[in-house]
Design a protein around this motif. Structure first.
Motif, PDB file in Angstrom:
ATOM      1  N   ARG A 113       2.561   4.699  -7.650  1.00  0.00           N
ATOM      2  CA  ARG A 113       3.849   5.249  -7.212  1.00  0.00           C
ATOM      3  C   ARG A 113       4.561   5.850  -8.419  1.00  0.00           C
ATOM      4  O   ARG A 113       4.612   5.246  -9.489  1.00  0.00           O
ATOM      5  N   ALA A 130      -1.099   4.190   5.373  1.00  0.00           N
ATOM      6  CA  ALA A 130      -2.002   4.109   4.230  1.00  0.00           C
ATOM      7  C   ALA A 130      -3.214   5.008   4.454  1.00  0.00           C
ATOM      8  O   ALA A 130      -3.585   5.307   5.593  1.00  0.00           O
ATOM      9  N   THR A 156      -0.926  -5.201   0.406  1.00  0.00           N
ATOM     10  CA  THR A 156      -0.387  -3.881   0.071  1.00  0.00           C
ATOM     11  C   THR A 156      -0.231  -3.019   1.317  1.00  0.00           C
ATOM     12  O   THR A 156       0.788  -2.339   1.499  1.00  0.00           O
ATOM     13  N   CYS A 157      -1.230  -3.042   2.202  1.00  0.00           N
ATOM     14  CA  CYS A 157      -1.139  -2.269   3.444  1.00  0.00           C
ATOM     15  C   CYS A 157      -0.038  -2.809   4.350  1.00  0.00           C
ATOM     16  O   CYS A 157       0.585  -2.042   5.101  1.00  0.00           O
ATOM     17  N   PRO A 208      -2.404   1.119  -5.391  1.00  0.00           N
ATOM     18  CA  PRO A 208      -1.413   2.197  -5.232  1.00  0.00           C
ATOM     19  C   PRO A 208      -0.888   2.680  -6.572  1.00  0.00           C
ATOM     20  O   PRO A 208      -0.862   1.940  -7.562  1.00  0.00           O
ATOM     21  N   LEU A 258       3.194  -1.217   3.303  1.00  0.00           N
ATOM     22  CA  LEU A 258       3.247   0.166   3.800  1.00  0.00           C
ATOM     23  C   LEU A 258       3.546   0.188   5.293  1.00  0.00           C
ATOM     24  O   LEU A 258       4.303   1.035   5.780  1.00  0.00           O
TER      25      LEU A 258
END
Length: 499
Positions: A268, A257, A246-247, A266, A250
Motif C-alpha cells: 500500500r 482482492a 489479509t483478505c 499487500p 479487504l
C-alpha cells in the motif's frame, strides 16, 4: 405456529457476530416492523423483501409481520440480512420448510426482482461459520471470495427462488469453484533493475528477513521508490492463515482482492495528502484504513516529511501493538495492523544536501525544520535508516554485474534466513518479545561490554536497544544463524540507527 428463525452474520470490525433473525406473524392490520437496533438500510429491507417475495411468485403474508434481529444491543447495518429476513417470512408463512433453516446461515442483499446482490464482509462470516460447523448460502457474486475458505460448506445462488427451491429439495445449489493461486510467486518489479546501492540493497534484504521498519534517505532520483517497490518481490509468501486475515480486511473494506494472487503480500502506498482517518481507519461506522489494508504486507510512505505530523503520529501505537482500536460513540472496532513500514525522504527541502554534484540551497534552519516534521518517538520505532546516495552515470549505463542480483536470488536467501527465525521463535525477529529477545540474542561478555559502551555513546533509548538486538539477530540469521551474536552483527545493526 407462525414463528420462524433464521441465522445470519453482522459486520463488526473483522469479526462477524451471529445474528438471529426471528420472524413472527400475528393478527392485526398488515404491516412489517423490524426491531433490534437496525440502521436505515436494514429498516428499508421491509420494502425490498416484500417486493422481492412478490416478484418471485411467492405470497407475502397479509398479516402483521414482526422481525427481531438479536442480539438487540448489536448495531446492524447494510443489506446483508435481506435473504435471512425473506426466508424467515416464507418459513413463518409455511411456504418453505422451517427445519431446513436450522443448520444454515444466509447472507445476501435482495434486488426488487428477487436476485441476490453481493455484500461485504463475507470472508469473516465464513470463518466464523466454519468454527460452528454450519453451511452458508451467499450470492454468486461472492463465490470467488467464498472459495478461499477451506473446510466450510458454502452454497451460492443467483436468486431468492433458487434458495427456496433448494430448501424444498427441488434441486441442489452449486458450490464455489476455487481460483488457482500462484503460491505467492512474484512477477512484478525486479531488484535487478536497481544499479549499485549495495548498502540499500543489503538493508532491504535485512528488512525482508526480519520484518523490520525501514527509512530510505537520499536526493531525488537515487532509487528510493524503486527499492521500496521491489521489497514485496523478496518477501516470503503468506501462509494460508495470514492470507485469509489479509483478505478478510479487504472484504470488510468492500474491496476486491486479486484472488489469483491472494497469497502475495499487500503493498500500500497512500499519497502524502492522506488524512489520519484514511491511514488508520475510522468513520461513524469504522472502516479499516491503509495500515490495516497493509496487514501482513508493506506500507510505503513516500516523501515522509510531507505527511502531516498529526497523521504520522497515529502510526506510533499500531507499529508497536500490531493492531488499531477505533472507538466511536456508537461502537468500537479493532482491526489488525501488523505491517512493515518503509518510508522515503529527501535529506532537505531542496533534496540536495550532501550531494556532490549539486549545491544545496537550504539554510540550516530550513533543514532542521524539515527533519523535525518527523518526531523522535516515530524515528525511534524505525529499525533501519539508510542513506541512498546518487549513482554515477557510468554505473547506470553499464551492463548488469554480479552485484546487481535479481529478486529470485535474494528471495532464496531471505527464505532460508526467515526459516531459522520461524523455527526458533515462530515469528519474524521484529515481532519477538522481550523474553524471547533475552533467549535468542545472547551476547558474550566481551560483546556485551562493547555493545553497552556503544549504546551509551550514541545515547540510544531502551526501545532502540531492543530493536538493535533484533536487527543484529536478523543479520546473524543471514550470516548462518550463529547462536551468539558477534561484534560485526552488532556493529552493522548500530550503523543503521544513524540519521
Amino acid at each position: 405456529m407462525s414463528l420462524a428463525v433464521t441465522l445470519s452474520r453482522a459486520q463488526e470490525g473483522v469479526t462477524a457476530p451471529q445474528v438471529i433473525v426471528e420472524v413472527h406473524l400475528s393478527g392485526g392490520l398488515p404491516c412489517t416492523n423490524i426491531v433490534g437496533l437496525p440502521e436505515a438500510a436494514v429498516r428499508e429491507a421491509r420494502d425490498r423483501v416484500r417486493v422481492a417475495i412478490q416478484n418471485t411468485a411467492f405470497e407475502y403474508p397479509n398479516r402483521r409481520v414482526t422481525v427481531n434481529l438479536a442480539p438487540a444491543e448489536l448495531p446492524k447495518d447494510g443489506g446483508r440480512f435481506d435473504l435471512a429476513i425473506a426466508l424467515g417470512i416464507l418459513a413463518a408463512s409455511g411456504q418453505v420448510p422451517r427445519e431446513k433453516l436450522d443448520d444454515c446461515e444466509f447472507l445476501g442483499e435482495l434486488a426488487l426482482t428477487g436476485s441476490l446482490r453481493s455484500v461485504s464482509g463475507v470472508l469473516p462470516a465464513l470463518l466464523r461459520a466454519r468454527s460452528r460447523g454450519r453451511r452458508v448460502v451467499v450470492p454468486r457474486e461472492n463465490a470467488a471470495e467464498a472459495a478461499l475458505v477451506p473446510d466450510v460448506d458454502v452454497r451460492v445462488a443467483d436468486t431468492l427462488a433458487e434458495v427456496c427451491g433448494w430448501l424444498r429439495g427441488a434441486h441442489e445449489l452449486s458450490m464455489p469453484v476455487g481460483i488457482p493461486s500462484d503460491g505467492g510467486a512474484e512477477d512484478g518489479p525486479d531488484l535487478a533493475d536497481v544499479r549499485g546501492q549495495l548498502q540499500a540493497r543489503r538493508a532491504l534484504e535485512i528488512t525482508a528477513v526480519g520484518s523490520h521498519h525501514l527509512l530510505l534517505i537520499g536526493p531525488p532520483g537515487t532509487g528510493k521508490t524503486m527499492l521500496a517497490e521491489r521489497l514485496p518481490g523478496i518477501l516470503p509468501p503468506m501462509s494460508e492463515s495470514e492470507a485469509l486475515e489479509t483478505c478478510a480486511v479487504l472484504s470488510v473494506a468492500g474491496q476486491t482482492a486479486d484472488l489469483a494472487r491472494w497469497r502475495r503480500r499487500p503493498f500500500r502506498s497512500p499519497h502524502h495528502t492522506a488524512s489520519a482517518v484514511a491511514l488508520v481507519g475510522g468513520g461513524s461506522y469504522p472502516r479499516p484504513g491503509e495500515i490495516s489494508l497493509a496487514h501482513n504486507g508493506v506500507l510505503f510512505l513516500d516523501e515522509l516529511p510531507e505527511f502531516s505530523r498529526h497523521v504520522l503520529e497515529v502510526l506510533r501505537e499500531p507499529m508497536e501493538s500490531g493492531h488499531i482500536m477505533i472507538s466511536r460513540a456508537a461502537r468500537q472496532s479493532t482491526f489488525p495492523a501488523q505491517f512493515q513500514l518503509v518510508a522515503a525522504m529527501n535529506p532537505c527541502p531542496c533534496g540536495y544536501v550532501g550531494d556532490p554534484s549539486r549545491r544545496c540551497q537550504c539554510t540550516p534552519d530550513q533543514i532542521q525544520r524539515y527533519r523535525s516534521r518527523i518526531s523522535g518517538p516515530l524515528l525511534d520505532r524505525i529499525d533501519l535508516c539508510v542513506e541512498v546516495p546518487p549513482v554515477p552515470l557510468a554505473e547506470l549505463g553499464s551492463p548488469r554485474s554480479e552485484r546487481d542480483e535479481d529478486s529470485a536470488t535474494v528471495r532464496e536467501r531471505v527464505l532460508k534466513a526467515r526459516r531459522q527465525s520461524l523455527m526458533r521463535a515462530g515469528r519474524p525477529n521484529a515481532e519477538i518479545s522481550t523474553r524471547e529477545l533475552e533467549r535468542d540474542c545472547a551476547l558474550g561478555p566481551a560483546e556485551r561490554r562493547w555493545f553497552e559502551t556503544a549504546l551509551e555513546r550514541l545515547g540510544l533509548s531502551a526501545r532502540a536497544y531492543h530493536r538493535v538486538l533484533r536487527v543484529a539477530r536478523t543479520i546473524a540469521d543471514l550470516d548462518g544463524g550463529a547462536a551468539l551474536l558477534e561484534r560485526e552483527h552488532l556493529a552493522e545493526a548500530l550503523q543503521y540507527r544513524r540519521l
